[in-house]
Design a protein around this motif. Structure first.
Motif, PDB file in Angstrom:
ATOM      1  N   ARG A  64       0.834  -1.202   0.000  1.00 33.55           N
ATOM      2  CA  ARG A  64       0.000   0.000   0.000  1.00 33.55           C
ATOM      3  C   ARG A  64       0.869   1.253   0.000  1.00 33.55           C
ATOM      4  NH1 ARG A  64      -2.210  -0.818   4.451  1.00 33.55           N
ATOM      5  NH2 ARG A  64      -3.691  -2.362   3.659  1.00 33.55           N
ATOM      6  N   SER A  65       1.924   1.256   0.793  1.00 28.99           N
ATOM      7  CA  SER A  65       2.833   2.405   0.839  1.00 28.99           C
ATOM      8  C   SER A  65       3.543   2.595  -0.497  1.00 28.99           C
ATOM      9  CB  SER A  65       3.867   2.212   1.958  1.00 28.99           C
ATOM     10  OG  SER A  65       3.252   2.151   3.221  1.00 28.99           O
ATOM     11  N   TRP A  66       3.938   1.507  -1.114  1.00 30.01           N
ATOM     12  CA  TRP A  66       4.610   1.571  -2.421  1.00 30.01           C
ATOM     13  C   TRP A  66       3.678   2.151  -3.480  1.00 30.01           C
ATOM     14  CZ3 TRP A  66       9.274   1.464  -4.411  1.00 30.01           C
ATOM     15  CH2 TRP A  66       9.447   1.190  -5.769  1.00 30.01           C
ATOM     16  N   GLU A  67       2.441   1.722  -3.470  1.00 26.53           N
ATOM     17  CA  GLU A  67       1.484   2.220  -4.446  1.00 26.53           C
ATOM     18  C   GLU A  67       1.232   3.704  -4.253  1.00 26.53           C
ATOM     19  OE1 GLU A  67      -2.148   3.208  -6.494  1.00 26.53           O
ATOM     20  OE2 GLU A  67      -1.891   3.252  -4.321  1.00 26.53           O
ATOM     21  N   GLU A  68       1.118   4.142  -2.992  1.00 21.64           N
ATOM     22  CA  GLU A  68       0.908   5.557  -2.708  1.00 21.64           C
ATOM     23  C   GLU A  68       2.115   6.398  -3.109  1.00 21.64           C
ATOM     24  OE1 GLU A  68      -0.048   5.722   1.401  1.00 21.64           O
ATOM     25  OE2 GLU A  68      -2.106   4.985   1.144  1.00 21.64           O
ATOM     26  N   LEU A  69       3.311   5.832  -2.931  1.00 18.45           N
ATOM     27  CA  LEU A  69       4.538   6.557  -3.243  1.00 18.45           C
ATOM     28  C   LEU A  69       4.745   6.714  -4.742  1.00 18.45           C
ATOM     29  CD1 LEU A  69       7.256   7.781  -2.168  1.00 18.45           C
ATOM     30  CD2 LEU A  69       8.220   5.483  -2.449  1.00 18.45           C
ATOM     31  N   THR A  70       4.409   5.698  -5.507  1.00 15.90           N
ATOM     32  CA  THR A  70       4.789   5.669  -6.920  1.00 15.90           C
ATOM     33  C   THR A  70       3.674   6.006  -7.895  1.00 15.90           C
ATOM     34  OG1 THR A  70       4.303   3.286  -7.035  1.00 15.90           O
ATOM     35  CG2 THR A  70       6.570   3.942  -6.475  1.00 15.90           C
ATOM     36  N   ARG A  71       2.420   6.019  -7.446  1.00 14.85           N
ATOM     37  CA  ARG A  71       1.326   6.167  -8.409  1.00 14.85           C
ATOM     38  C   ARG A  71       1.358   7.517  -9.119  1.00 14.85           C
ATOM     39  NH1 ARG A  71      -3.376   6.521  -3.792  1.00 14.85           N
ATOM     40  NH2 ARG A  71      -3.111   8.735  -3.278  1.00 14.85           N
ATOM     41  N   ASP A  72       1.817   8.579  -8.439  1.00 14.88           N
ATOM     42  CA  ASP A  72       1.860   9.906  -9.051  1.00 14.88           C
ATOM     43  C   ASP A  72       3.263  10.367  -9.409  1.00 14.88           C
ATOM     44  OD1 ASP A  72      -0.888  10.115  -8.880  1.00 14.88           O
ATOM     45  OD2 ASP A  72      -0.858  11.215  -6.986  1.00 14.88           O
ATOM     46  N   THR A  73       4.269   9.529  -9.158  1.00 11.66           N
ATOM     47  CA  THR A  73       5.642   9.944  -9.432  1.00 11.66           C
ATOM     48  C   THR A  73       6.407   8.975 -10.329  1.00 11.66           C
ATOM     49  OG1 THR A  73       6.307   8.872  -7.372  1.00 11.66           O
ATOM     50  CG2 THR A  73       5.929  11.245  -7.284  1.00 11.66           C
ATOM     51  N   ILE A  74       6.025   7.704 -10.343  1.00 11.64           N
ATOM     52  CA  ILE A  74       6.779   6.722 -11.123  1.00 11.64           C
ATOM     53  C   ILE A  74       5.903   6.017 -12.153  1.00 11.64           C
ATOM     54  CG2 ILE A  74       8.336   4.739 -11.028  1.00 11.64           C
ATOM     55  CD1 ILE A  74       9.357   7.221  -9.545  1.00 11.64           C
ATOM     56  N   MET A  75       4.895   5.287 -11.679  1.00  9.57           N
ATOM     57  CA  MET A  75       4.035   4.545 -12.597  1.00  9.57           C
ATOM     58  C   MET A  75       2.742   4.167 -11.877  1.00  9.57           C
ATOM     59  SD  MET A  75       3.833   3.281 -15.727  1.00  9.57           S
ATOM     60  CE  MET A  75       5.515   3.062 -16.326  1.00  9.57           C
ATOM     61  N   PRO A  76       1.593   4.599 -12.393  1.00  7.41           N
ATOM     62  CA  PRO A  76       0.332   4.203 -11.761  1.00  7.41           C
ATOM     63  C   PRO A  76      -0.025   2.771 -12.135  1.00  7.41           C
ATOM     64  CG  PRO A  76      -0.117   5.510 -13.699  1.00  7.41           C
ATOM     65  CD  PRO A  76       1.386   5.484 -13.546  1.00  7.41           C
ATOM     66  N   SER A  77      -0.749   2.098 -11.273  1.00  3.26           N
ATOM     67  CA  SER A  77      -1.269   0.781 -11.612  1.00  3.26           C
ATOM     68  C   SER A  77      -2.320   0.936 -12.712  1.00  3.26           C
ATOM     69  CB  SER A  77      -1.899   0.136 -10.386  1.00  3.26           C
ATOM     70  OG  SER A  77      -3.042   0.873  -9.972  1.00  3.26           O
TER      71      SER A  77
END
Length: 406
Positions: free
Chosen positions: A176-189
């Motif tokens: 959950r933390s990984w998804e929150e960290l990366t969804r707007d900066t690296i790659m959204p699911s």
């Protein structure tokens, strides 16, 4: 920016004109695609072409953060000028109205507003208006180091999460933390991407509801997380004004010296950063390290170099320089006007082009928008004293309707 004699410092207008146009070169991606595409070209919704990657690389080196930094420099310089020529109560009232304009922009128009941050940080910057150049620069360097430390912490946090995620041993909380960290900066699911596209292709009322309910505290978080750098740039802008850099008072040799020093130091570092980013396929720790942390140390010198380049290139004036200066005099109208035009192009209540164009295609829209800014600003200011929003802002600050027509 007007002096107490009603005269304008032309150099400030010219540099501001370049900055307000240059900001769109990066913001266009945030208007047109999911937020992660701003930092990671591989996150754009349409297939990535070689032209898209070349466009990303050029923007990363020339525009990313630099135009925002340049605009922040100019904001600090303008605050200093206003504090010298206006009652401090009026300057604070001006910032208050800017805060309200920014809130309207954020909640009703576009999530990428920066005016709220400028207004809030501007109140802090006013406390440094009487500081000397060395004190301003020293304080700015401390703030930049703090910002760098925050970005390094983000990098380490992403490294700590990435290991378990990639190895398949991550807990539910870590995922959950990984998804929150990366969804707007690296790659959204895929699910997040679909949600974003549905939102921005949907009705305007849904967007406003999303901003009010889901992102209401986004500007506040941004101020605490990234405001250190913004305040640093404002203080450097004050120092640059006091030194004569932003007024055009330096001789050509001094401008050329700082231009060459800035490019010689910074450009190789940005090319190294690009190499790491591309070789890692924009892995989260690499993006946070190079696009955030390292860039925070490099940007101030690059902003100074760009300012020197602009001033040198426009020394002789000319028709184009006059139009750039006019765009700078109407920068507030151009900034908010651009937001309205762009969401009209990309959002569902308008033409609905969201998530349908690559970076290279978006660059053509940027060039067209630059042309519009240059075409309308000068004829407008020939007939009127201010840009339309500049006039409203000034009238609200002074609490009386200001003369509009010349």
């Amino acid at each position: 920016m007007e002096t107490n004699k009603g005269e304008r410092i032309a150099t400030l207008d010219i540099v501001r004109g370049v900055a307000v146009m240059g900001i769109l070169a990066m913001n266009i991606v945030a208007f047109a695609d999911v937020p992660a595409a701003y930092f990671n070209p591989l996150a754009q919704t349409v297939p990535v072409s070689t032209a898209d990657l070349v466009t990303y690389a050029a923007n990363f080196v020339l525009f990313d953060g630099k135009m925002r930094g340049l605009f922040s420099f100019l904001f600090g310089a303008s605050l200093l000028l206003m504090s010298e020529t206006m009652a401090l109560s009026l300057v604070r009232r001006r910032l208050f109205w800017l805060l309200l304009f920014g809130a309207a922009h954020f909640f009703l128009i576009w999530w990428g507003d920066i005016l709220i941050t400028y207004a809030a940080i501007g109140f802090l910057a006013l406390a440094f208006r009487n500081a000397g150049r060395r004190g301003l620069v020293a304080t700015a360097l401390v703030l930049i180091i703090i910002q760098f430390a925050i970005y390094v912490a983000m990098t380490l946090y992403s490294l700590d999460l990435q290991g378990p995620v990639l190895s398949g041993t991550a807990t539910a909380d870590q995922l959950r933390s990984w998804e929150e960290l990366t969804r707007d900066t690296i790659m959204p699911s895929p699910e997040r991407r679909a949600e974003a596209i549905a939102l921005y292709q949907g009705p305007w009322t849904s967007l406003v509801h999303h901003q009010v309910t889901e992102k209401a505290f986004f500007p506040v978080v941004g101020i605490f997380a990234f405001g250190w750098e913004t305040l640093a740039y404002m203080l450097l802008g004050m120092a640059a004004l006091k030194s004569g850099l932003l007024t055009g008072a330096w001789d050509n040799r001094r401008y050329a010296k700082w231009l060459l020093v800035g490019l010689a130091v910074v450009l190789p570092c940005y090319l190294i950063a690009l190499r790491f980013l591309f070789r890692s396929d924009f892995a989260a720790p690499v993006v946070f390290m190079w696009s955030f942390a390292a860039a925070s140390l490099l940007r101030p010198l690059m902003v100074v170099a760009i300012a020197c380049l602009i001033i040198l290139a426009t020394r002789r004036g000319g028709a184009l320089t006059q139009r750039i200066a006019a765009a700078g005099r109407a920068a507030f109208s151009n900034y908010l006007g651009t937001s309205i035009v762009m969401i009209g192009l990309f959002y569902g209540w308008g033409l609905g082009l969201f998530a349908t164009l690559g970076r290279a295609e978006l660059a053509l829209i940027v060039i067209a928008a630059w042309g519009v800014m240059l075409l309308w600003s000068k004829p407008w200011l020939t007939r009127f004293r201010y840009g339309p929003l500049e006039w409203a802002w000034r009238s609200l600050t002074l609490w009386r309707v200001q003369p509009f027509r010349r």
